[in-house]
Design a protein around this motif. Structure first.
Motif, PDB file in Angstrom:
ATOM      1  N   ARG A   3       2.882  48.075  19.872  1.00  0.00           N
ATOM      2  CA  ARG A   3       2.359  48.482  18.641  1.00  0.00           C
ATOM      3  C   ARG A   3       2.948  47.783  17.478  1.00  0.00           C
ATOM      4  N   THR A   4       2.229  47.348  16.784  1.00  0.00           N
ATOM      5  CA  THR A   4       2.983  46.650  15.318  1.00  0.00           C
ATOM      6  C   THR A   4       2.766  47.299  14.150  1.00  0.00           C
ATOM      7  N   TYR A   5       3.969  47.365  13.446  1.00  0.00           N
ATOM      8  CA  TYR A   5       4.025  48.347  12.097  1.00  0.00           C
ATOM      9  C   TYR A   5       4.601  47.572  11.145  1.00  0.00           C
ATOM     10  N   THR A   6       3.836  47.538   9.965  1.00  0.00           N
ATOM     11  CA  THR A   6       4.358  46.717   8.736  1.00  0.00           C
ATOM     12  C   THR A   6       4.821  47.791   8.027  1.00  0.00           C
ATOM     13  N   PHE A   7       6.071  47.812   7.580  1.00  0.00           N
ATOM     14  CA  PHE A   7       6.858  48.339   6.452  1.00  0.00           C
ATOM     15  C   PHE A   7       6.566  47.727   5.144  1.00  0.00           C
ATOM     16  N   PHE A   8       5.746  48.667   4.115  1.00  0.00           N
ATOM     17  CA  PHE A   8       5.367  47.950   3.201  1.00  0.00           C
ATOM     18  C   PHE A   8       5.433  48.999   1.871  1.00  0.00           C
ATOM     19  N   ASN A   9       5.785  48.297   0.698  1.00  0.00           N
ATOM     20  CA  ASN A   9       5.542  49.108  -0.730  1.00  0.00           C
ATOM     21  C   ASN A   9       5.713  48.197  -1.462  1.00  0.00           C
ATOM     22  N   HIS A  10       4.855  47.933  -2.499  1.00  0.00           N
ATOM     23  CA  HIS A  10       4.698  47.007  -3.370  1.00  0.00           C
ATOM     24  C   HIS A  10       5.997  47.194  -4.564  1.00  0.00           C
ATOM     25  N   ALA A  11       6.496  48.558  -4.380  1.00  0.00           N
ATOM     26  CA  ALA A  11       7.675  48.727  -5.429  1.00  0.00           C
ATOM     27  C   ALA A  11       8.999  48.424  -4.778  1.00  0.00           C
ATOM     28  N   GLY A  12       9.856  47.694  -5.463  1.00  0.00           N
ATOM     29  CA  GLY A  12      11.175  47.574  -4.782  1.00  0.00           C
ATOM     30  C   GLY A  12      12.116  48.900  -5.016  1.00  0.00           C
ATOM     31  N   GLY A  13      13.032  48.873  -4.378  1.00  0.00           N
ATOM     32  CA  GLY A  13      14.363  49.860  -4.294  1.00  0.00           C
ATOM     33  C   GLY A  13      13.844  51.048  -3.788  1.00  0.00           C
ATOM     34  N   VAL A  14      12.961  50.866  -2.887  1.00  0.00           N
ATOM     35  CA  VAL A  14      12.719  52.111  -2.177  1.00  0.00           C
ATOM     36  C   VAL A  14      13.275  52.313  -0.760  1.00  0.00           C
ATOM     37  N   GLY A  15      14.153  51.370  -0.332  1.00  0.00           N
ATOM     38  CA  GLY A  15      14.814  51.301   1.017  1.00  0.00           C
ATOM     39  C   GLY A  15      14.168  51.018   1.935  1.00  0.00           C
ATOM     40  N   LYS A  16      13.175  49.912   1.421  1.00  0.00           N
ATOM     41  CA  LYS A  16      12.286  49.148   2.887  1.00  0.00           C
ATOM     42  C   LYS A  16      12.790  48.726   3.893  1.00  0.00           C
ATOM     43  N   THR A  17      13.700  47.893   3.458  1.00  0.00           N
ATOM     44  CA  THR A  17      14.487  46.906   4.513  1.00  0.00           C
ATOM     45  C   THR A  17      15.614  47.687   5.360  1.00  0.00           C
ATOM     46  N   SER A  18      16.144  48.469   4.646  1.00  0.00           N
ATOM     47  CA  SER A  18      17.266  49.267   5.792  1.00  0.00           C
ATOM     48  C   SER A  18      16.265  50.266   6.305  1.00  0.00           C
ATOM     49  N   ALA A  19      15.116  50.736   6.025  1.00  0.00           N
ATOM     50  CA  ALA A  19      14.182  51.564   6.868  1.00  0.00           C
ATOM     51  C   ALA A  19      13.741  51.042   8.075  1.00  0.00           C
ATOM     52  N   THR A  20      13.367  49.840   7.868  1.00  0.00           N
ATOM     53  CA  THR A  20      13.041  48.841   8.901  1.00  0.00           C
ATOM     54  C   THR A  20      14.020  48.585  10.047  1.00  0.00           C
ATOM     55  N   ARG A  21      15.079  48.419   9.465  1.00  0.00           N
ATOM     56  CA  ARG A  21      16.151  48.219  10.450  1.00  0.00           C
ATOM     57  C   ARG A  21      16.662  49.487  11.054  1.00  0.00           C
ATOM     58  N   ASP A  22      16.771  50.576  10.415  1.00  0.00           N
ATOM     59  CA  ASP A  22      17.209  51.708  11.062  1.00  0.00           C
ATOM     60  C   ASP A  22      16.116  52.478  11.867  1.00  0.00           C
ATOM     61  N   PHE A  23      14.944  52.164  11.511  1.00  0.00           N
ATOM     62  CA  PHE A  23      13.698  52.857  12.432  1.00  0.00           C
ATOM     63  C   PHE A  23      13.577  51.869  13.712  1.00  0.00           C
ATOM     64  N   GLY A  24      13.859  50.755  13.678  1.00  0.00           N
ATOM     65  CA  GLY A  24      13.806  49.745  14.716  1.00  0.00           C
ATOM     66  C   GLY A  24      14.950  50.319  15.770  1.00  0.00           C
ATOM     67  N   TYR A  25      16.268  50.276  15.064  1.00  0.00           N
ATOM     68  CA  TYR A  25      17.373  50.685  16.018  1.00  0.00           C
ATOM     69  C   TYR A  25      17.150  52.091  16.907  1.00  0.00           C
ATOM     70  N   GLU A  26      16.692  53.093  15.957  1.00  0.00           N
ATOM     71  CA  GLU A  26      16.488  54.484  16.598  1.00  0.00           C
ATOM     72  C   GLU A  26      15.518  54.266  17.732  1.00  0.00           C
ATOM     73  N   LEU A  27      14.557  53.341  17.615  1.00  0.00           N
ATOM     74  CA  LEU A  27      13.662  53.399  18.706  1.00  0.00           C
ATOM     75  C   LEU A  27      14.092  52.477  19.765  1.00  0.00           C
TER      76      LEU A  27
END
Length: 267
Positions: A3-27
């Protein structure tokens, strides 16, 4: 099945990158095989996972594979995979920005990343892509490569005000990928002590539920998030008992319940 998911939001400062990291870690902590793809030339995901960008160059990124014109030769162009905190990582450096312009002249430019990921030598349960925030060639590739999108949305008025733009961008991309959709929205930067955040969270739920599930919110503590990123560790590893780490575990559990999966091997 991957399953491939892209974390995306065109607005900055929403914690997108840390969410990608932490979501992946918990998986990964649940036994799933996880590959993270840093597709933002800024390389923040790479840094947030402790990779030394000073010792990385274009040959460590997916640049050569993306620009390879023979689909059957893509695998040979893949860089060595980095192993970080129980996950695989294809890192990014500023060299990846070269792909932004060079892909414009390529046949099938919107599907290059999809083609690369379909030829991975190692199978994964989840591939999570951290996309650039702006809508350029790299971002379109990141969105087209995904089965669906996970959109982090900060519980701030500015973030809610930008939601129509986010949904419109995804709608327009259906010219390239007709089945593109939101897998989930992840409320971030949440402070349950703040009435504004509570009201915005309710607004997010009302506006977005028709478009996709809204996961439990992730609380934000600047010291915890910033220190984890500076240490190059997922928050769940750096401070597992923190509010935000517990929230991310709850969000991942809710997401897996939507998928009908949980710990690896369960259904």
């Amino acid at each position: 099945m991957t399953r491939t998911y892209t974390f995306f939001n065109h607005a900055g400062g929403v914690g997108k990158t840390s969410a990608t990291r932490d979501f992946g870690y918990e998986l990964a902590q649940l036994g799933h095989r996880v590959l993270l793809v840093d597709f933002d030339p800024q390389g923040n995901l790479t840094s947030f996972l402790g990779a030394d960008k000073w010792n990385l160059n274009a040959g460590n990124t997916l640049l050569a594979a993306l620009l390879e014109d023979d689909p059957e030769s893509v695998t040979a162009q893949l860089p060595d995979l980095l192993e970080v905190h129980g996950m695989g990582l294809y890192p990014a450096t500023i060299d990846l920005a070269l792909a932004e312009s060079q892909l414009l002249a390529k046949v099938g430019r919107e599907r290059r990343l999809h083609n690369v990921l379909s030829r991975l030598p190692t199978p994964y349960d989840y591939v999570l892509i951290d996309s650039p925030p702006s809508l350029g060639t790299l971002t379109v590739n990141a969105l087209v490569a995904a089965d669906a999108l996970i959109a982090p949305v900060a519980t701030r008025f500015k973030a809610v005000d930008g939601l129509p733009g986010l949904t419109r961008m995804v709608s327009e991309l259906k010219w390239v990928k007709p089945d593109l959709k939101f897998a989930a929205f992840l409320p971030t930067m949440f402070d349950q002590r703040n009435r504004h955040d509570v009201e915005i969270l309710e607004s997010i739920r009302q506006q977005l539920v028709p478009l996709g599930p809204v996961l439990p919110p992730v609380r934000y503590r600047s010291a915890d998030h910033n220190d984890a990123s500076m240490s190059g560790e997922p928050l769940g590893l750096y401070k597992p008992a923190s509010d935000a780490a517990q929230d991310m575990r709850a969000a991942v559990a809710a997401f897996l319940a939507l998928e009908g999966t949980g710990e690896k091997g369960r259904s």
